[in-house]
Structure formats: structure tokens, C-alpha cells
Design an enzyme around this catalytic site. Structure first.
Site, PDB file in Angstrom:
ATOM      1  N   LYS A 175     -33.663   7.876   5.546  1.00 22.51           N
ATOM      2  CA  LYS A 175     -34.371   9.140   5.798  1.00 22.51           C
ATOM      3  C   LYS A 175     -35.085   9.617   4.531  1.00 22.51           C
ATOM      4  CE  LYS A 175     -31.620  13.003   5.320  1.00 22.51           C
ATOM      5  NZ  LYS A 175     -32.064  14.066   4.428  1.00 22.51           N
ATOM      6  N   ASN A 176     -34.365   9.580   3.380  1.00 21.19           N
ATOM      7  CA  ASN A 176     -34.936  10.173   2.169  1.00 21.19           C
ATOM      8  C   ASN A 176     -36.060   9.333   1.563  1.00 21.19           C
ATOM      9  OD1 ASN A 176     -33.309  12.337   2.522  1.00 21.19           O
ATOM     10  ND2 ASN A 176     -31.835  11.815   0.916  1.00 21.19           N
ATOM     11  N   CYS A 214     -31.074  26.818  -0.135  1.00 20.09           N
ATOM     12  CA  CYS A 214     -30.486  26.228   1.057  1.00 20.09           C
ATOM     13  C   CYS A 214     -28.972  26.232   0.878  1.00 20.09           C
ATOM     14  CB  CYS A 214     -31.033  24.837   1.322  1.00 20.09           C
ATOM     15  SG  CYS A 214     -30.420  23.597   0.210  1.00 20.09           S
ATOM     16  N   ARG A 260     -31.843  25.347  -5.360  1.00 24.61           N
ATOM     17  CA  ARG A 260     -32.822  24.254  -5.378  1.00 24.61           C
ATOM     18  C   ARG A 260     -34.249  24.683  -5.708  1.00 24.61           C
ATOM     19  NH1 ARG A 260     -31.437  20.390  -0.341  1.00 24.61           N
ATOM     20  NH2 ARG A 260     -32.416  18.780  -1.573  1.00 24.61           N
ATOM     21  N   ASP A 319     -24.544  12.749  -2.472  1.00 20.75           N
ATOM     22  CA  ASP A 319     -24.628  12.661  -1.006  1.00 20.75           C
ATOM     23  C   ASP A 319     -23.437  11.930  -0.388  1.00 20.75           C
ATOM     24  OD1 ASP A 319     -26.957  14.076  -1.042  1.00 20.75           O
ATOM     25  OD2 ASP A 319     -28.276  12.336  -0.856  1.00 20.75           O
ATOM     26  N   ARG A 354     -29.550  15.646  11.633  1.00 17.05           N
ATOM     27  CA  ARG A 354     -30.667  15.571  10.673  1.00 17.05           C
ATOM     28  C   ARG A 354     -30.633  14.268   9.897  1.00 17.05           C
ATOM     29  NH1 ARG A 354     -31.357  20.734   6.962  1.00 17.05           N
ATOM     30  NH2 ARG A 354     -32.916  19.286   6.211  1.00 17.05           N
TER      31      ARG A 354
END
Ligand code: EPU
Length: 422
Positions: free
Chosen positions: A22-23, A117, A122, A307, A401
Site C-alpha cells: 500500500k505505502n 491523526c 505528523r 508499523d 485500510r
């Protein structure tokens, strides 16, 4: 809102294929705005964040064609707007990264500031300072960044204050169409940055050094079309490996480059796993043993990734011994701790909220739980898998997500998990 119901106790075993990262994919969608011709991106995971990015490109007037295998063709030359609105940027910070490519290609952009967030404030100061170093004029008002470069961006020299993944990627993309050479120092070195650079080079850019401290970009006049396959998602693969280790299981993850997960595999070996790995698969076996507690500090790649911090904490909850986990990347990434303690874990946070000491217990107890962030939510899935009884996880839109078909993948490994649709 959908929920996940887990009956704990299954030992995970079997094989699965890692999805695309995804990233990596999200940044390529932004980078596609640099091209004058269509680009095709394959191995794109079917995830909510990807849909949000496609929606954002659509709102700019960019034509996006998706086939049944999630090959995504992006035609930036149909663009009609240069504004990324708050409604889309607030739901996904990666969309802020359209700013640089819009500015580099079209000389103007108006992009909402992403705001804080769940895992921390951030800021985007490194992104904006980098763009200014390339000659962008930047104004901020009403929560928007308005940027212009009437005669195009110019090559520049940027030394990042610290290693930032998004900042490195953002300025690397913008510099591709700048006039002259750009040197970026103190760059982040994540595999997704190397993947993005390879995508940019296929479009005709001249990026050298991605994956190292210093990246140099020689600007080109225009960029063309290309096809690119996104690398595998190391965080997804790592999540399943940790889940298997926590349950005492044996799994093989295919299509993943083990070099991207070295720091994680080291910790899993320390926890008692035997691991066989090569350039496109990883096999982990715990032979039914309870894991041993591990201690670690999260840090930029190649060190242990933030992560995968919450997931290994779930493993520590049921491990033999006591582990300490220190988070150095985000200010508020221990949201899972209170939920795990509600399931019978013994975790103590220090007064600064930066370290957690986890004393392993022999078993957790199922409970209704929820979290406000993707990785914290998925760590509760692992906690549910090793708990006695039923766990119901609420707010799983966070998991959707970032994890493609999580319940199917886990069911195939023998987990008792199902989605309760609302
Ligand atoms: N930071 C600043 N100013 C900046 C940029 C970053 O202060 O201008 C701070 C951040 O607030 C954070 C630290 O620097 O405390 C590192 O942030 P970084 O820029 O490296 O992270 P990111 O680009 O915002 C990406 C991933 C995250 C992952 C981090 C770190 C994407 C879309 N997101 O975020 O992924 O945790 O790098 O590896 O690529 C996730 O997938 O769950 C996730 C949060």
C-alpha cells in the site's frame, strides 16, 4: 460498522501470498501526475486507502482505468483541477504527496494540510521546506497549502532534519521535473522509496541513490508512460509471520523479499522461531512452542519498523518472560496497550508514553475491543487469535485500510475468524 469475530486458540499453519505494498502504490499514484502519457501500475492491493487515492485523482479530472486484476492505468494528461480538497486529504495523509508532482508538472497546486491523526500530530514541515528549496512559493491559509512555481522548479540541496519517508518521497518526485540537479541528504531508506525511484526512472526520470543516505536527481524536461509492478507489502507479510509465531504455528509467505524484513526476522528468531528465507519467500516454524519475550526499539529502516510494533507487542503478551518495547517514530502509537490489558495482558507504560514493559502471561482472555489506527487494530486480531474464547473487534475500517482480505487469508491458515457485517 463491520466487526471481526475471532474464536481464539487455533495454531496458524499453511501458505499465503503477500499483497502489493500500500505505502508504495499510494506514492506511485501521486507520481503518475508527473507523466505526459498513461502509466500502468500492477500488484495494487484492493484497499480503502487505494480507493481514496483513486477518488482524489478523479476529483482532479485524471482518468483512472481499473481492470479486474487491479491493474491501474492513470492518464494524468486529462487533468482539469489542481486542488486536493480537505475531505479527501483528511482521511488519508498520503494524498498530501500530490502537492509536489502537481507543482513540478503544472506549476501550481492547492492541497489541504492533512492535520494530526490518531498516532501523532505528523507535521509536514520537511515536505514544505524541501519544496521551497526547489524554488516553490508557498502560502498557507484556510488550512490549505497554495504553492506555485511560475517558471518551474529548480534543482536544489535539501538536508532533512531527520529521516522522513513521506518527505524523502515527496521531494524526490518533485525534483524529477526540476531544472538542474537536486541533492537530498539524510534520506529515509525504506524499500518503498527504492520502489518509487524505480517507477520514476521507468517514466524517464534520472534518480540515483534511492535506499541510501544521499539521493541525487537530475531533472528531465518531461516524463512518459511505463508499466510497473509494486513490491510486496513487508508490513502485511510481517504481520502474518508474527501472528503465526504467537500461535506456535508454521507458515510460508510467498512473493516477499526477506531482505526487506531482516530486523523483524531477527526478532522472530530471538522469540524462538526457525526461519528459512530467500528473495521471494519466508517460512517460519515455532513447532508448537510458546514464544520467548523480545525487547526492541522502533527506528527508521533498516531497523525495526514502527508499523510492526503493535503486532510484536501482542506476541510478547503471551510470551515467556518480560520484554520492553520503545517507540521512537510516533508520539501516540500505544493505543493497543489498554485494549490488550483489558484482555488480561500485563503491560505497563512509562510516564512519557514512549516505552512499554510487557510481562508475558500464559493466555489472554477474549473481549470486545477496538482501536483507532490500522496497526493497533490488527494487533488486536493477533491478541484475539491467542486468547481463550471470543474476541470481537470493532472499527475494523482501520484494518480495511491496510489489509487485503484479512479474514480470508487468516481462515486459510486455520484461524476461526469471521466478519460481522453491520
Ligand atoms: N515528521 C515531521 N515533519 C515532517 C515529516 C514527518 O515532524 O515533515 C515526523 C512524523 O510526524 C513522524 C516522523 O517524522 O513522527 C516520521 O514520519 P515519516 O515522514 O517517516 O512518516 P510518513 O511518511 O508520514 C510513512 C508511512 C507510515 C509509516 C511511516 C514510518 C505511508 C503512507 N505511511 O508515514 O505508515 O509508519 O512512514 O515508517 O507511507 C502505516 O502504514 O500504518 C503507516 C502509518
Amino acid at each position: 460498522m463491520d466487526r471481526l469475530l475471532i474464536d481464539g486458540g487455533a495454531v496458524l499453519s499453511g501458505e499465503l501470498r503477500a499483497s502489493g505494498a500500500k505505502n508504495s502504490a499510494l506514492k506511485m499514484f501521486a507520481a503518475a501526475l508527473l507523466a505526459d502519457e498513461p502509466v500502468t501500475i500492477s500488484n495494487v492491493p484492493h484497499l480503502r486507502d487505494i480507493t481514496t487515492m483513486i477518488e482524489l485523482l478523479g476529483s482532479l479530472g485524471v482518468e483512472v482505468v481499473i481492470d479486474e486484476k487491479m491493474n491501474i492505468e492513470i492518464h494524468a494528461n486529462t487533468i482539469t483541477s489542481f486542488k486536493a480538497p480537505y475531505e479527501l486529504v483528511k482521511t488519508m495523509r498520503a494524498s498530501f504527496n500530490v502537492l509536489g508532482p502537481l507543482l513540478a508538472h503544472y506549476g501550481q497546486a492547492e492541497v489541504s494540510l492533512p492535520g494530526g491523526c490518531a498516532i501523532g500530530p505528523r507535521p509536514v514541515d520537511q515536505h514544505l521546506r524541501g519544496l521551497e528549496a526547489l524554488g516553490a512559493r508557498i502560502n498557507m491559509s484556510d488550512g490549505y497549502v497554495r504553492a506555485s512555481a511560475d517558471s518551474g522548479l529548480k534543482g536544489g540541496h535539501v538536508v532533512f532534519d531527520f529521516r522522513t519517508v513521506g518527505g524523502t518521497e515527496h521531494i524526490m518526485m518533485a525534483a524529477c521535473l526540476a531544472d538542474g540537479v537536486t541533492i537530498l541528504e539524510n534520506c529515509a531508506r525504506e524499500p518503498e522509496i527504492v520502489d518509487l525511484a524505480s517507477f520514476l526512472n521507468k517514466m524517464g526520470a534520472r534518480v540515483e541513490g534511492a535506499g541510501e543516505d544521499v539521493i541525487s536527481i537530475t531533472g528531465v524536461e518531461s516524463m512518459g508512460g511505463c508499466s510497473h509492478k509494486v513490491i510486496a507489502d513487508r508490513v502485511e507479510a510481517g504481520t502474518y509471520l508474527i501472528a503465526a509465531a504467537a500461535t506456535g504455528g508454521k507458515i510460508k509467505v510467498k512473493d516477499i523479499n526477506a531482505m526487506h524484513l531482516e530486523s523483524v526476522l531477527d526478532k522472530l528468531r530471538e522469540a524462538g522461531a526457525s526461519i528459512k528465507a530467500d528473495h521471494d519467500s519466508i517460512e517460519l516454524e515455532m513447532s508448537g512452542h510458546r514464544p520467548k519475550a523480545v525487547s526492541l526499539v522502533t527506528a527508521p529502516y533498516p531497523d525495526y519498523p514502527t508499523d510492526l510494533q503493535a503486532q510484536i507487542m501482542a506476541l510478547n503478551c503471551v510470551a515467556e518472560g518480560t520484554g520492553r518495547i520503545t517507540e521512537t517514530i510516533f508520539e501516540n502509537r500505544f493505543m493497543h496497550v489498554h485494549e490488550m490489558n483489558r484482555m488480561g495482558a500485563r503491560i505497563k507504560l512509562d510516564s512519557n508514553n514512549t516505552s512499554a514493559v510487557i510481562e508475558g502471561v500464559s493466555c489472554l482472555k477474549g473481549a470486545p475491543v477496538m482501536a483507532n489506527d490500522l496497526r493497533a487494530s490488527v494487533s488486536l486480531v493477533i491478541a484475539g487469535l491467542v486468547a481463550d474464547g471470543q474476541t470481537i473487534i470493532d472499527r475494523i475500517y482501520h484494518i480495511d485500510r491496510g489489509y487485503e482480505q484479512i479474514e480470508e487469508k487468516l481462515q486459510n491458515l486455520g484461524a476461526q475468524i469471521k466478519r460481522l457485517e453491520s
